[in-house]
Each structure stands twice: as structure tokens, then as C-alpha cells.
Design an enzyme around this catalytic site. Structure first.
Site, PDB file in Angstrom:
ATOM      1  CG  HIS A   1       4.145  -1.581   2.374  1.00 37.60           C
ATOM      2  ND1 HIS A   1       2.589  -2.022   2.254  1.00 37.60           N
ATOM      3  CD2 HIS A   1       4.574  -1.930   3.568  1.00 37.60           C
ATOM      4  CE1 HIS A   1       2.387  -2.604   3.208  1.00 37.60           C
ATOM      5  NE2 HIS A   1       3.210  -2.649   4.109  1.00 37.60           N
TER       6      HIS A   1
ATOM      7  CB  CYS B   1       0.263  -7.275  19.959  1.00 39.35           C
ATOM      8  SG  CYS B   1      -0.545  -6.763  18.482  1.00 39.35           S
TER       9      CYS B   1
ATOM     10  CG  HIS C   1      -1.550  -4.215  15.136  1.00 36.24           C
ATOM     11  ND1 HIS C   1      -0.474  -3.885  15.641  1.00 36.24           N
ATOM     12  CD2 HIS C   1      -1.494  -4.303  13.677  1.00 36.24           C
ATOM     13  CE1 HIS C   1       0.335  -3.945  14.803  1.00 36.24           C
ATOM     14  NE2 HIS C   1       0.013  -4.152  13.735  1.00 36.24           N
TER      15      HIS C   1
ATOM     16  CB  CYS D   1      -2.137  -3.333  20.256  1.00 36.41           C
ATOM     17  SG  CYS D   1      -0.986  -2.847  18.942  1.00 36.41           S
TER      18      CYS D   1
ATOM     19  CG  HIS E   1      -0.531  -0.245   2.689  1.00 31.94           C
ATOM     20  ND1 HIS E   1       0.398   0.842   3.050  1.00 31.94           N
ATOM     21  CD2 HIS E   1      -0.394  -1.055   3.488  1.00 31.94           C
ATOM     22  CE1 HIS E   1       0.901   0.678   4.034  1.00 31.94           C
ATOM     23  NE2 HIS E   1       0.224  -0.328   4.685  1.00 31.94           N
TER      24      HIS E   1
ATOM     25  CE  LYS F   1       1.299   2.315  10.608  1.00 30.26           C
ATOM     26  NZ  LYS F   1       1.590   0.928  11.345  1.00 30.26           N
TER      27      LYS F   1
ATOM     28  CE  LYS G   1       0.611  -5.142   5.544  1.00 26.89           C
ATOM     29  NZ  LYS G   1       1.970  -5.545   5.216  1.00 26.89           N
TER      30      LYS G   1
ATOM     31  CB  CYS H   1       3.245  -5.668  17.711  1.00 29.53           C
ATOM     32  SG  CYS H   1       2.321  -4.440  17.865  1.00 29.53           S
TER      33      CYS H   1
HETATM   34  O1  ME8 Z   1       6.860  -3.979  10.195  1.00 27.29           O
HETATM   35  N1  ME8 Z   1       2.835   5.346   6.746  1.00 27.29           N
HETATM   36  O2  ME8 Z   1       6.363  -4.919   8.127  1.00 27.29           O
HETATM   37  P1  ME8 Z   1       5.243  -4.080   7.671  1.00 27.29           P
HETATM   38  C1  ME8 Z   1       4.213   5.451   6.239  1.00 27.29           C
HETATM   39  N2  ME8 Z   1       7.941  -6.848   8.711  1.00 27.29           N
HETATM   40  N3  ME8 Z   1       4.929   4.153   5.905  1.00 27.29           N
HETATM   41  C2  ME8 Z   1       4.335   3.063   6.269  1.00 27.29           C
HETATM   42  C3  ME8 Z   1       3.054   2.892   6.743  1.00 27.29           C
HETATM   43  C4  ME8 Z   1       2.302   4.341   6.872  1.00 27.29           C
HETATM   44  N4  ME8 Z   1       0.892   4.265   7.347  1.00 27.29           N
HETATM   45  N5  ME8 Z   1       2.387   1.616   6.838  1.00 27.29           N
HETATM   46  C5  ME8 Z   1       3.608   0.776   6.620  1.00 27.29           C
HETATM   47  C6  ME8 Z   1       7.185  -4.903   9.210  1.00 27.29           C
HETATM   48  N6  ME8 Z   1       4.569   1.685   6.234  1.00 27.29           N
HETATM   49  C7  ME8 Z   1       8.377  -5.702   9.371  1.00 27.29           C
HETATM   50  C8  ME8 Z   1       9.381  -5.255   9.166  1.00 27.29           C
HETATM   51  S1  ME8 Z   1      12.267  -5.194   8.993  1.00 27.29           S
HETATM   52  C9  ME8 Z   1      13.444  -6.221   9.221  1.00 27.29           C
HETATM   53  C10 ME8 Z   1      10.871  -6.058   9.280  1.00 27.29           C
HETATM   54  C11 ME8 Z   1       6.087   1.185   5.979  1.00 27.29           C
HETATM   55  O3  ME8 Z   1       4.883  -4.504   6.551  1.00 27.29           O
HETATM   56  C12 ME8 Z   1       6.964   1.737   6.624  1.00 27.29           C
HETATM   57  O4  ME8 Z   1       8.236   1.587   6.130  1.00 27.29           O
HETATM   58  O5  ME8 Z   1       4.279  -3.749   8.578  1.00 27.29           O
HETATM   59  C13 ME8 Z   1       6.798   0.841   8.020  1.00 27.29           C
HETATM   60  O6  ME8 Z   1       8.010   0.952   8.981  1.00 27.29           O
HETATM   61  C14 ME8 Z   1       6.739  -0.537   7.146  1.00 27.29           C
HETATM   62  O7  ME8 Z   1       6.053  -0.232   5.970  1.00 27.29           O
HETATM   63  C15 ME8 Z   1       6.243  -1.519   8.046  1.00 27.29           C
HETATM   64  O8  ME8 Z   1       5.752  -2.732   7.096  1.00 27.29           O
END
Ligand code: ME8
Length: 522
Positions: A22, A127, A147, A144, A19, A298, A301, A130
Site C-alpha cells: 500500500h 473467493c 489467497h 485461489c 503495509h 506477494k 495481509k 478477492c
Molecule cells: O484490492 N505489492 O484493496 P487492497 C505491491 N479494496 N502493491 C501491493 C501489494 C504488493 N505486495 N499488496 C498490496 C483492494 N498492494 C480493493 C481496491 S479500488 C476501487 C478497490 C497495493 O487493500 C497495490 O496498490 O487489497 C494493490 O493494487 C492494492 O494495494 C490492493 O489493496
């Protein structure tokens, strides 16, 4: 400065499709790669998918499939999306990949051998969103915060990584390296976490297989699998070529991690402590941005309010979307995404300001100079001012990108666009074209516009690569799209040389009529 650059995005959870959030982090990484390549550095980037853990098992169950088949499919969507958008990383790490699993196994063994792991009984609130035990600070009204779901009370025998032993070292390291974690507010947050050790403690890094068997097995106890964060963070080493790629060390020495603030704790605390225990030097920078919020929440997903990058590309063009993301978020601070803001930004900066300069420069060069860059006369004060504006912009872009302020870098480029548009307004080449005695002035004006536009396009290459490439091509210097070096190619008013053939082309950024957009939506 190093001749190598290495940047990572988070290794995104493969439990739903990419999304806006990312896309933002991945676009910033792509911009940095392009900007560093333009500085002659060998740039390497890593992204990937985080495929182990309970979250994946839950999502696969919901989809009525196995975790393996499920993560395989979602990971492919991430890879395809980045490739289609032209922002694919140099290496894409899947945490289920055998090379990565081998690294995790080897590094777990090393931490175990060196006495950093202990078996303990643990009880706490977990959680699954998280994938960690929560502390009071992570919760509001029993839920949380991230979430909005109630954590589960769990009591388990787990292996603990004795992270707290490294806190003293880490505190000192952060204090001695002011830009280790940036912007400063997140550095302060990390220091606050370290001061309040009650919220941290040691880190449970195992899950009993009878509860969860989707993960990397612990090499010293086959009845447990590794905690998903311990596994995922190691992707940054795998992606850089650990352990046997000869380029690994040079890359690691300059590692730049990009994340949003949601995962500050694992990156600012767990990860440096893990590296310390492994005897691997810390990364160079952790750069933390804020959240993109939609409807004041925020995007996530699990909350279901998502903006899809491919849909945005189809509606607005990916360059326009990426320009908006980079220009409207001040790195480190939250931003609100609205379609109105997106349309207003595209119309003001791209359609009106930049688009206008492109079309007036190329139209007039076509009409008044047979489509060729004219031979100028000696530059006067007005021309010197445009040149000085280009020099100021080139310096500012470098400064701001280095400090990770993409919005301010784009602002600086737009100031050059403004200055050049003002110059055209003052010189009124359409009037000069009607007066034979002003032929020299007309040539100088259009030559200067072509030069400034070339400088603008070169500076824009890392931010809106397709559009900048198209401008360079219309100016008759397509080779600059691959060969341009910053800041030089944005300065020296020598290209395109007089006589170079230019091309008008269709409007680069057509104006979007927002009333039509909303009607179309209904
Ligand atoms: O946390 N605004 O994966 P994730 C800005 N797998 N950036 C956002 C966002 C938002 N609303 N939502 C997501 C994880 N992001 C772990 C990471 S790393 C070794 C493991 C972006 O799929 C942002 O970069 O939940 C955030 O830190 C990341 O997606 C979280 O992705």
C-alpha cells in the site's frame, strides 16, 4: 498539457493495517502530485478505504466486533499513517461515507433505468479474499492463486450488470488509445481477457441480504446489497468531487489510476464498462505496477508476511525508505524486498554518493569561503560539462516521470550526482585552497558545486521531499522548496547567488552498518 492533475491509489480494504505494498502505490501517487505541482498544475489525489463486503464482515467477526466499528478503526489507521508519513491524499474516501453511498445509490439506479441490469440465477466458485467469482485462470490446484485458499461453490439469484455488451466498445477503445493501460504488458493482458470472453461474461453486482447485509442497498431491490467492487470503483468519482464539485470534470478528464496487477481486471474491464454504461468518459490512464514480494511471495495481509511503513520510517527514515521503493522497483515488474537490498541502496546512493556531495560541498564552502557561496570566475569546459549534465538530468526526469518510470528518473539524478562528484575529484579544491594563485579557480569550483547541488535538490523534491528541502535550506535557498518550478529551477546556474550564507549540518544520510542491524535484530 492540462493544468490539472488527478491521481488515485486503490481504495484499500480496511481489514488490516497498511503495509509495504500500500505504501508503494501511495508514495508513487504522492511523488506524482509533487512533480505535477512543480509543473504548475493543480494536483488532486485520492485514496481511501474499501469498507463493505464479506471480507470486512469476516475480519470484524474475527476481531469480535461489528463491521462498522472495525472498519472505522482500521480506516483511521490508514489515514493517520499517511498523514504521519506526509503522503496524505487531497481527499480520503471511505466507502461507508454517506456522500459516497449516495453516489453509489444514484449510479446504480441510473444503470438500472437504462437497462444494463438483469436478474439471473448464478452458480460458481467464490473467493472471499478477492470478493469475486473465480474463473479457471484464477485458480491453481483448486485454490485461489492470490489467497491460497479454496473458493466456495455458491448458487445465488443475483443482479447482473450486462458488462459484456460493452466489450466491443472497450476493445476498440483500448486499441485506439495505446497508453490507456500501461505498461504495455498489462494492456495486452486486458486485450487477452477481452478476447477470451468465456472468462469474463457479465458481472454479478448484488448479494442477497440474507447472506450479507453489510453494503449499499440496491435502490431497485431492498433485499440485496451492492457488490463491493461496483461500490468501491465509484470512489474515484466521489473523490474527484462527483457530482457537484465544479472541479470534477476537469479532474476526471485527466484521471490517472495507480494499481498493482492484482486488481487489473476490475480496473481494466469492469470499471471502463461501468463508466460507459453511465455515460461518463473513461479515465485517462490506468498505470499498473508489479508486486513487492517478501520471501518470494506477494506480501499480503492474509499471508501474514508484512512490512509496516511506520516501523521502516523509525528505523531508516521515511525519505530513505521511499527512495528505496521508488528506485528499486521498475514500475510494472515485480521486486523483492529484503533489508539487505534496502541498506545497500541507502548506503550506495544516499550515504556515499549524495551524502558525500552534500557534505564535501558545504564543508569546503564553510572552510574556504566563510560559509558563503563564492563569486565565480568565467566558467570553463569542466563547469560547462556539469551544467550540461544538470540539463540532461532535468530533461530525463521529466521524460521518465511522464512515462511513469520513477526508478529511471532517480537513476538520471544520481548520474548528475556522480558527474558532480567526479568534477570535485578532478578540481581538487582542497589543493587549490592551499595555493593563493588558484583562489579564483577554487571559488568557481565551489560555486559550481553549490549550483549543481541546488539542481539536484530541486529534482529530488518530488522523490525525497524532506531531505531535498533540507539541502535547499543548507544552501541558503529554503524558499525553493515551495517555489521551485521544473525544469527551470533545476537549470539556470543563478541560485544560490554569490554571498548566500550556507550551513554545514549533520550528515543527511548516515551510513547504515548492516552487521549492526542484524545483531540488533537477534
Ligand atoms: O484490492 N505489492 O484493496 P487492497 C505491491 N479494496 N502493491 C501491493 C501489494 C504488493 N505486495 N499488496 C498490496 C483492494 N498492494 C480493493 C481496491 S479500488 C476501487 C478497490 C497495493 O487493500 C497495490 O496498490 O487489497 C494493490 O493494487 C492494492 O494495494 C490492493 O489493496
Amino acid at each position: 498539457m492540462s493544468s490539472v492533475f488527478y491521481v488515485t491509489t486503490p481504495i484499500y480494504y480496511a481489514n488490516a493495517e497498511p503495509h509495504l505494498g500500500h505504501t508503494y502505490t501511495t508514495v508513487v501517487a504522492d511523488m506524482l502530485v509533487r512533480w505535477n505541482r512543480m509543473h504548475g498544475r493543480e494536483a488532486w489525489s485520492v485514496s481511501g478505504t474499501d469498507e463493505h463486503g464479506e471480507k470486512m464482515v469476516e475480519a470484524a467477526e474475527k476481531a469480535g466486533t461489528s463491521p462498522q466499528a472495525f472498519t472505522e478503526q482500521i480506516s483511521a489507521v490508514f489515514q493517520r499513517t499517511w498523514a504521519e508519513l506526509g503522503i496524505g491524499p487531497s481527499a480520503f474516501v471511505r466507502t461507508t461515507n454517506p456522500k459516497h453511498v449516495a453516489n453509489v445509490t444514484k449510479l446504480l439506479q441510473k444503470v438500472w433505468d437504462e437497462g444494463w441490469i438483469e436478474l439471473r440465477e448464478y452458480e460458481g466458485l467464490y473467493c472471499v479474499g478477492c470478493e469475486r467469482f473465480l474463473t479457471e485462470r484464477d485458480m491453481k490446484d483448486g485454490l485461489c492463486i492470490d489467497h491460497e485458499r479454496a473458493p466456495e461453490r455458491r448458487r445465488e439469484t443475483n443482479y447482473f450488470f450486462l458488462m459484456s455488451r460493452a466489450f466491443g466498445w472497450l476493445r476498440q477503445y483500448i486499441e485506439e488509445h495505446p497508453d490507456f493501460i500501461r505498461p504495455e504488458r498489462y494492456r495486452n493482458e486486458a486485450l487477452a481477457m477481452l478476447r477470451d470472453e468465456s472468462g469474463l461474461g457479465d458481472l454479478s453486482i448484488s448479494r442477497p441480504k440474507d447472506r450479507l447485509d453489510w453494503g449499499v442497498e440496491l435502490p431497485f431491490d431492498r433485499d440485496h446489497v451492492c457488490y463491493v467492487w461496483f461500490d468501491a470503483l465509484i470512489s474515484y468519482l466521489t473523490g474527484a468531487g462527483y457530482p457537484d464539485d465544479p472541479a470534477f470534470e476537469a479532474r476526471w478528464a485527466v484521471a490517472e489510476h495507480l494499481i498493482a496487477k492484482d486488481i487489473l481486471k476490475p480496473h481494466a474491464i469492469f470499471w471502463p464498462c461501468m463508466l460507459h454504461a453511465l455515460g461518463i468518459p473513461p479515465y485517462k490512464h490506468l498505470s499498473v505496477h508489479g508486486y513487492w514480494n517478501v520471501d518470494d511471495r506477494k506480501i499480503s495481509k492474509s499471508l501474514g508476511n508484512v512490512i509496516r511503513p511506520l516501523a521502516m520510517r523509525d528505523r531508516f527514515g521515511f525519505d530513505a525508505f521511499r527512495y528505496f521503493l521508488l528506485r528499486d522497483m521498475s514500475f510494472g515488474v515485480d521486486s523483492v524486498f529484503t533489508e539487505d537490498a534496502l541498506v545497500a541502496r541507502i548506503n550506495a546512493d544516499l550515504a556515499n554518493n549524495l551524502g558525500n556531495l552534500v557534505s564535501r560541498t558545504l564543508n569546503m564552502t564553510g572552510r574556504f569561503c566563510d560559509g558563503r557561496v563564492p563569486e565565480p570566475e568565467e566558467p570553463g569546459e569542466a563547469e560547462d560539462e556539469v551544467r550540461a549534465a544538470a540539463e540532461t538530468a532535468a530533461r530525463a526526469v521529466d521524460e521518465h516521470v511522464e512515462k511513469l518510470e520513477p526508478a529511471r528518473a532517480l537513476e538520471a539524478i544520481m548520474r548528475l550526482v556522480d558527474a558532480t562528484n567526479r568534477y570535485v575529484d578532478q578540481r581538487e579544491p582542497w589543493k587549490a585552497a592551499k595555493d593563493e594563485s588558484r583562489a579564483g579557480e577554487l571559488r568557481t569550483t565551489l560555486f559550481t558545486c553549490c549550483q549543481s547541488l541546488r539542481a539536484i535538490a530541486v529534482l529530488l523534491l518530488p522523490f525525497v521531499p524532506d531531505s531535498a528541502t533540507e539541502i535547499l535550506s543548507r544552501l541558503g535557498v529554503p524558499e525553493l522548496a515551495d517555489e521551485a518550478r521544473l525544469p527551470d529551477s533545476a537549470l539556470g546556474f543563478e541560485l544560490p547567488a554569490p554571498g548566500t550564507e550556507t550551513r554545514k549540518g549533520a550528515p543527511l544520510f548516515p551510513r547504515i552498518d548492516s552487521s549492526e542491524l542484524s545483531e540488533g535484530e537477534d
